[in-house]
Design a protein around this motif. Sequence first.
Motif: not given
Length: 376
Positions: A59-68
Amino acid sequence: MLEGTFKGKHFLQLEDFTPEEIRYLLDLAIRLKDEKKKGADQRKNINRNMLMLFEMESTRTRCAFETSAQDIGLGTTYLSNSHFGTKETIRDSMRVFSAMYDVIAYRGKDHAQLETMAGYSSIPIINGYTMHEHPTQMLADFMTLDEVYGRDGFKGKTFTYVGRGGACCVYSYAVACAMLGMNFKYITSFMSQEEAVSLLTKSEQEQFYAEYPKGTVLEGWSGAMPEHQKKFVQELYAKYNPQCTFIETEDLDEIKGTDVVSTENWGFFTNSAIAWLPGIKKYRDYQVTRELMERTGNPDAIFIHQLPATHNADHSGARKLVNAVSDPELKKFLEKGFEVTDEVFEDNAKYIFQEAENRQHTIKAVTYAVLGNDAL
């Protein structure tokens, strides 16, 4: 100045770098967070691309990589079903990826495989989690502590991890504390699997043995940090922060004097619910409660959690485990939370979700640095 230090380098584990280099990434993350809040245009990577190769859910890791990645101008490909490693060799896949992309984010269990990938890759790879270490999570946690205590204000304070340490999380915290200057305590249970199963009701034992025949050893059962990891952590303390201390114990009284408390879910996210019936017996006394927080003797002690957290039974995974329990008293116990009570979680939600948001900013800082944007 350390601008350009990370350009073209892999970011696989904290110990590949110095405390000064890690500190640089934290400062960069804080700067990038401030820029984002102010609406600055951070797109320095137009026409460049990131491959997100994820072999584990996220959840967090994917969202963080995509948005950043999008914030800094990168296109992204999320790849979770491909020929990689099954119908095509790792070497061949890495040659394809290196030609098409500029940076790779990887999340999977096998750290040795990640190192093999790095050996074949001509572009930088960032570790978004392996069973060895979770380095981007550690950056987010220490960035949060920077914000709570002031820059480097966490130095000399005590970080205590309570309960199930998992395959990599407690080790990751120990490495980060050793390198960045916090005392580290790991308080856990060493109860054997046999003893834990013996504490189950007859009905619970029957459910457990139906899935795990007698003699089956559950993966990751031992609460103790492996000896080679403890030795390495002690070496890091001796090298970088000999004034700090590191202990592993079953004694919950050792929580006294703690400034920061953390824990992890009890394991059913990666195993079937039934597998963790004995785990409940093993770690029940190590649930983070308000009473345990008060035993720190520190009214300013905070609790953080890298998430996902089972602080109540309000999702399907938790309900499956609660429904497998036949003891009414134990059901009632689990309704208020597993590894941490809902009360403690909500009391500290400010820090926990600040920590979650900081996954984005620290991952952006690492990506920014390995692409050489900080040197532009």
